[in-house]
Design an enzyme around this catalytic site. Structure first.
Site, PDB file in Angstrom:
ATOM      1  N   GLN A  82      -2.353   8.392   0.407  1.00  0.00           N
ATOM      2  CA  GLN A  82      -3.226   7.752  -0.505  1.00  0.00           C
ATOM      3  C   GLN A  82      -3.511   8.245  -2.020  1.00  0.00           C
ATOM      4  OE1 GLN A  82      -6.790   6.033   1.765  1.00  0.00           O
ATOM      5  NE2 GLN A  82      -6.541   4.023   1.290  1.00  0.00           N
ATOM      6  N   ASN A  83      -3.102   6.957  -2.433  1.00  0.00           N
ATOM      7  CA  ASN A  83      -3.686   7.590  -4.210  1.00  0.00           C
ATOM      8  C   ASN A  83      -3.292   8.408  -5.088  1.00  0.00           C
ATOM      9  OD1 ASN A  83      -6.357   5.560  -4.492  1.00  0.00           O
ATOM     10  ND2 ASN A  83      -7.269   7.014  -2.952  1.00  0.00           N
ATOM     11  N   ASP A  98       1.682  -4.720  -2.733  1.00  0.00           N
ATOM     12  CA  ASP A  98       0.331  -4.128  -4.369  1.00  0.00           C
ATOM     13  C   ASP A  98      -0.483  -3.508  -4.225  1.00  0.00           C
ATOM     14  OD1 ASP A  98       1.401  -6.877  -5.182  1.00  0.00           O
ATOM     15  OD2 ASP A  98       0.875  -8.276  -3.447  1.00  0.00           O
ATOM     16  N   GLU A 140      -2.702   0.979  -7.263  1.00  0.00           N
ATOM     17  CA  GLU A 140      -3.614   2.371  -7.825  1.00  0.00           C
ATOM     18  C   GLU A 140      -2.455   2.596  -9.597  1.00  0.00           C
ATOM     19  OE1 GLU A 140      -1.872   5.123  -5.105  1.00  0.00           O
ATOM     20  OE2 GLU A 140      -2.776   3.948  -3.159  1.00  0.00           O
ATOM     21  N   ARG A 185       1.738  -4.931  10.626  1.00  0.00           N
ATOM     22  CA  ARG A 185       2.582  -4.494   9.556  1.00  0.00           C
ATOM     23  C   ARG A 185       3.522  -4.613   9.932  1.00  0.00           C
ATOM     24  NH1 ARG A 185       1.826  -2.030   4.698  1.00  0.00           N
ATOM     25  NH2 ARG A 185       0.224  -2.752   4.606  1.00  0.00           N
TER      26      ARG A 185
END
Length: 560
Positions: free
Chosen positions: A195-196, A219, A224, A323
């Protein structure tokens, strides 16, 4: 269709149209079949030459062409050369109604002489002329000002291998990679590892080396990238880097919106990916509005899609557990949330488009950089992978479970928060329409009388998801926030009908008395309910007061 070049002729006029190139070709497998091939600025025309009347003519529009290449044949003894043109016209689907872009190749053999070099030079002459005509012919929407990605362009493609159903890499290699080769688009693949990661990459990247940044994910990854660009010291130049989107997640709202802006018929799944890949290869660049969002903790974010509270935010976050089923997760989440429909108390205020008044004093300054979401504990600290034009299946590392969805709350405890104050000349754009959050809104604002809401949704694109056409008239740079809110008292069946109608963009025609739609430039939301969820571009942020202002055309979007 492969053909052998038998004659070479200069540019000439046929049927009143000035051709760029013209030649007569014979079929490789049957010398008795001859074809005339002509290239004009707008079309490649192929016609069989025969003595029978009513000869069939096939016309390929250059607006549907992504590229052409000259190449040798598979047989080393073959003195001929080839050029292959790649088209993606709208054609009828095989198994369902409607049309979608489908790949069509046209390959021709050049064998004017026994010298392979001369033949290859002629093949390259045709290929270059077709590429030039393709670049000149792209579908442009009336009233939209476009620029073009520099050619040949250098593209960084950021792929989140865990987005959606975890098939982004397979979708890239199966559908996008070949198209980029056909369009002669060199690229470097960056596979996000935590993440990031994308945010970190674009903050540090030498953007002078790239003509476009393309996101292959949902999205969340673009969220980010945009905030990473806005955190840079050179944000004013950085945010002008054209951004492209390829759908690889569950929602794919911006991808569906870009497809819609190209005035193409509705498409989903792989058809939507093919359409967005086609738009990327054509390389038209338009403007993209961004929205500056301020949270109660003084943090600032930049958003390209939406701000949501209540039902929509609940569904977005709670459906994460589904998901693995793809886009249908939102339908499942909607049904679950309908079963336990909640009402939220709060105050909503907004500045209508017709009442725009800038605040000369006391407005929020932009010396607070965009906030950075907190890294989850399982994030990898390995450096990013840079894979120039290679198969991601051979080089990727699947070493974490991140989906690049920032659904841990964005808050002050972020390890990546930037506390250094930048010079005013380098600070992000000033929000001239917003007072401080602890100050009342100006008199020109409208304060909604109702304080019981089922949902509040501020959106600035046409689609909220692949199959949710939320604002049929929206454009990427229309300079407006499209504000929807649904007040308490709506029944579960009525709310379900609204979302079902939204699939065709017909929800505003339902006549629902609880649904309100406004076009605004700024808004403020102050929740009274002690617990709830607020999302920005589908990512959960801290719960509490929030306000937002649009900045028209702040970014650049490859949008066809």
């Amino acid at each position: 269709m492969e053909k052998d070049a038998g004659e070479r002729e200069p540019s000439r006029q046929r049927n009143g149209v000035v051709g760029v190139l013209y030649g007569e070709f014979t079929d490789m497998l049957n010398d008795r079949d001859r074809y005339s091939v002509s290239l004009s600025d707008s079309a490649l025309t192929v016609q069989r030459i025969s003595s029978s009347p009513g000869r069939t003519e096939v016309v390929f529009n250059m607006t549907d062409c992504v590229g052409c290449r000259a190449h040798r044949g598979p047989d080393s003894a073959d003195v001929g050369a080839y050029f292959t043109a790649y088209f993606y016209p709208l054609k009828r689907r095989w198994m369902s109604a409607g049309v979608a872009r489908q790949k069509v190749e046209q390959c021709f053999r050049v064998a004017l002489v026994q010298d392979p070099l001369v033949n290859f030079q002629e093949a390259e002459r045709w290929a270059g002329a077709i590429r030039d005509a393709s670049a000149r012919q792209a579908l442009r929407r009336d009233g939209v000002v476009y620029t073009e990605v520099r050619r040949p362009c250098r593209v960084m493609i950021l792929v989140n291998p865990h987005s959606g159903r975890g098939q982004a890499l397979q979708l890239f290699t199966g559908h996008v990679q070949a198209m980029l080769t056909e369009a002669a688009v060199p690229y470097t693949l960056v596979i996000t590892e935590h993440q990031n990661h994308a945010r970190e990459v674009v903050k540090k990247a030498d953007l002078s080396q790239w003509d476009a940044l393309v996101i292959m994910s949902g999205d969340g990854l673009l969220f980010e990238v945009i905030n990473g660009l806005m955190e840079r010291e050179d944000w004013q130049e950085a945010i002008q880097t054209p951004l492209g989107i390829l759908p690889g997640g569950s929602g794919n709202a911006l991808a569906a919106s870009v497809h819609h802006y190209s005035q193409s018929p509705p498409a989903w799944n792989e058809e939507l990916l093919l359409s967005c890949g086609f738009i990327l290869c054509k390389g038209l660049v338009g403007s993209l509005d961004l929205v500056s969002i301020h949270l109660g903790s003084k943090q600032r974010l930049f958003s390209f899609l939406s701000l949501a509270w209540g039902f929509v935010a609940d569904v977005d976050i709670e459906s994460e557990k589904y998901r693995h089923v793809g886009a249908i997760r939102f339908l499942m989440g909607t049904l679950v949330r309908l079963a336990s429909l909640k009402v939220y108390q709060g105050r909503l205020a907004y500045l209508p488009v017709r009442e725009v008044v800038e605040l000369p004093k006391g407005s929020i300054k932009a010396d607070q950089p965009p906030s950075t979401p907190q890294h989850p504990s399982f994030c990898s600290s390995l450096p990013c992978q840079l894979i120039p034009n290679t198969s991601p299946n051979q080089n990727s590392r699947h070493n974490h479970n991140s989906t690049n969805s920032n659904h841990n709350t964005i808050n002050n405890s972020s390890n990546n928060s930037i506390n250094t104050k930048r010079p005013e000349s380098q600070s992000a754009p000033v929000d001239t329409l917003l007072p401080d959050l602890d100050q009342p809104v100006p008199e020109s604002w409208t304060v909604v009388k109702e304080e019981d809401f089922v949902l509040v949704l501020a959106i600035y694109q046409s689609h909220l998801a692949e199959n949710l056409w939320t604002v049929p008239g929206a454009m990427a740079d229309d300079g407006m926030i499209h504000l929807f809110y649904v007040t308490a008292g709506i029944s579960r069946p009525a709310l379900l009908r609204l979302f079902l109608a939204m699939e065709k963009g017909a929800h505003l025609a339902c006549g629902c008395p609880h649904l309100v739609y406004e076009k605004v430039k700024a808004l403020r939301l102050e929740p009274f309910t002690p617990q709830g969820m607020i999302t920005v571009d589908g990512e959960m942020v801290e719960y509490g007061p929030v306000q937002a202002q649009i900045h028209p055309g702040l970014a650049k979007l490859i949008c066809g």
